[in-house]
Structure formats: C-alpha cells, structure tokens
Design an enzyme around this catalytic site. Structure first.
Site, short mmCIF file in Angstrom:
data_model
loop_
_atom_site.label_atom_id
_atom_site.label_comp_id
_atom_site.label_asym_id
_atom_site.label_seq_id
_atom_site.Cartn_x
_atom_site.Cartn_y
_atom_site.Cartn_z
N ILE A 179 0.83 -1.21 0.00
CA ILE A 179 0.00 0.00 0.00
C ILE A 179 0.87 1.25 0.00
O ILE A 179 1.92 1.30 0.63
CB ILE A 179 -0.96 -0.02 1.21
CG1 ILE A 179 -2.07 1.03 1.04
CG2 ILE A 179 -0.21 0.16 2.51
CD1 ILE A 179 -3.21 0.85 2.01
N GLY A 204 0.52 -5.20 1.46
CA GLY A 204 -0.71 -5.43 0.72
C GLY A 204 -0.54 -6.36 -0.47
O GLY A 204 -1.52 -6.98 -0.91
N ASP A 210 -1.49 -9.76 0.61
CA ASP A 210 -2.95 -9.89 0.60
C ASP A 210 -3.45 -10.23 -0.80
O ASP A 210 -4.34 -11.05 -0.96
CB ASP A 210 -3.60 -8.57 1.05
CG ASP A 210 -3.29 -8.20 2.49
OD1 ASP A 210 -3.82 -8.85 3.39
OD2 ASP A 210 -2.51 -7.25 2.71
N GLU A 264 3.10 -5.41 7.63
CA GLU A 264 2.22 -4.58 8.45
C GLU A 264 2.67 -4.52 9.91
O GLU A 264 2.54 -3.49 10.57
CB GLU A 264 0.78 -5.10 8.38
CG GLU A 264 0.08 -4.82 7.06
CD GLU A 264 0.33 -5.87 6.00
OE1 GLU A 264 -0.36 -5.86 4.97
OE2 GLU A 264 1.25 -6.71 6.18
N ASP A 292 -4.94 -6.39 7.27
CA ASP A 292 -6.40 -6.36 7.35
C ASP A 292 -7.10 -6.50 6.00
O ASP A 292 -8.29 -6.23 5.89
CB ASP A 292 -6.87 -5.08 8.04
CG ASP A 292 -6.40 -3.80 7.36
OD1 ASP A 292 -5.79 -3.89 6.27
OD2 ASP A 292 -6.64 -2.71 7.92
#
Length: 270
Positions: A66, A121, A124, A144, A152
């Site tokens: 991110i 990210g 993810d 993270e 998340d």
C-alpha cells in the site's frame, strides 16, 4: 477497454494479463489501484473470451504494498469523535478488501507472477489468487507488523490455508523476509524461476494450458474449491452433486470425451 491510472491490461487470446503499473513507485497501491482492481476483475469475470487472468508487476518488482501517502491522507482526515473515526476506518478497510475479494471471487483462475518485492498489501493480493509463481529473488514480507498494525485485507484469513498456521504466524509476528526458494518450500508459491522473463513465459504457458480446458469445467472446479474452503466436507459433496446434475449435461463433456478417445485436442466454446 479504457486506460487505467495504476494498472494496465492486455488480452492475449483467452488470457488477460493484468499489470500493476506504477514502476517508478515500486508498484505501490495508491487510491486508484483499489477501484481499478474491482473494475478490471469484474471485466475478467464477465468477458466470455477471457478464460484465465495473470497478474504481475511492471518494472523491477511485483509490488511494495500500500502507498504510504494514501495512509497518511487517511490519517489526516480523522475528526475528534472516536465513533465516527472508527466507522470511517471500518468502511474504508471493507472497500480495500473488496478489491482482493474481486480476485478471489472471479469465476476465472487468476495466477500471480511475482518478482522482486512482494510485501504488505501485495501478500494480501497474491493470497487471493489461485496459484502463485515467483523468481528466485522474489522478496515476500508481511510488513504490516513493522508499521504497528495487523494485516487487514486478507493475508491473515487466506494465508493459513496456503502455508499452514504455524509458519503464517511466524511470518505475521516477525515480518521477516522470505525469498523465492523458501517460498516454494513452504508452499507460498508453486514454483520458482531464475528471472522475470522465464517466469512470465512459464506462467503464460500454464495459463494457456488452463484456457484450453472446458471453461464450464474450470468454472465448476474453482467454485467447488472456494466453496469447500469455507464449508464442511459434507456440504461440499452435496454442492458438487447439485452442480454437476446440470453441468454433466453440457456439450463440453461430450467434446472432452471424444477428444480423449481420438487423442486430438478439443475446442470448447467460450
């Protein structure tokens, strides 16, 4: 297909190649990325001529995760009321999750081709893909934890089913780096390749092999794998019986059987 700000899409026959396209920013995931992912994978899902999607990163890496500027902007938009902040943050997290749910829920198989950094990210994202392949120098990290938060957007929910609970906890708690060969050993990726060019060549070949199969059979196989991940064995068996009550009447089954008997490749309709 329109041009995108953070992603690029090419269709090569039945294979859609989706590239994270911010090479000057290490393919970090900015504000546009999240909405474009949803739009593109809706297109992949609903375009009959696309049978498989490959996702990769342009330039030197897959993705550094991110965009920190996006996080800073979100922090700057907070108000004095804790409840309203919490509602705003929750809504935004669900919006980000939707980008990778679109990959997971896509009817077509999605293959990740990973080189260089794949952190935060980006983990993810690849956890939502059907298969993952990488270069030997690929660098994976659940980053993270090092910025004081829990992942998340899907890593903690999907990754244990790929690499096992214990190793996932080690990586999530420590944030340590995993490189290509270890990633293959722990099952994070299916196979590693010496460089980016050979990785993409191999992944595209795998995509074409999948695209040559019955699209109805591939659709049913992905649906059953996803369903069984989240349900009991009994539920899964009942669902496949109901699903195949219809799908075994498809013309694809006759074509596939005839092709096997004649030892010639079948050509299936989109």
């Amino acid at each position: 297909m329109r041009e995108y700000q953070s992603l690029a899409v090419e269709q090569h026959g039945p294979v859609a190649h989706v590239m994270i396209n911010r090479p000057a920013k290490a393919n970090s995931m900015d504000e546009a990325f999240w909405s474009e992912m949803v739009e593109i994978f809706e297109w992949v899902d609903t375009t009959d001529s696309v049978r498989v999607a490959v996702i990769s990163g342009a330039g030197r890496c897959f993705s550094a995760g991110i965009d920190l500027n996006m996080l800073a902007q979100a922090a700057g938009s907070m108000v004095s009321d804790i409840g309203r902040n919490a509602e705003r943050i929750r809504r935004n997290i669900l919006r980000l999750q939707a980008a990778f749910n679109a990959v997971d829920e896509c009817r077509k198989p999605v293959i990740a081709a990973i080189h260089g950094y794949c952190i935060g990210g980006a983990i993810d994202l690849i956890a939502a893909c059907d298969m993952r392949y990488a270069t030997t120098d690929a660098h994976f990290s659940i980053k993270e934890i090092d910025v004081g938060m829990a992942a998340d957007v899907g890593t903690l929910q999907r990754l244990p089913r790929l690499i096992g609970d214990g190793i996932m906890r080690e990586l999530a708690y420590t944030g340590r780096a995993v490189y290509g060969e270890e990633a293959e050993r722990i099952g994070l990726v299916n196979r590693v390749y010496p460089d980016h060019a050979s990785l993409l060549e191999a992944v595209m070949d795998i995509a074409r092999q999948i695209a040559a199969k019955s699209p109805l059979a591939i659709r049913g196989t992905k649906e059953m794998i996803r369903y069984s991940r989240d349900h009991s064995v009994a539920d899964g068996l009942n669902y496949i019986a109901t699903w195949n009550a219809a799908m075994l009447q498809s013309e694809d089954l006759k074509l596939a059987v005839a092709a096997q008997m004649s030892k010639k490749p079948a050509e299936f309709a989109d």
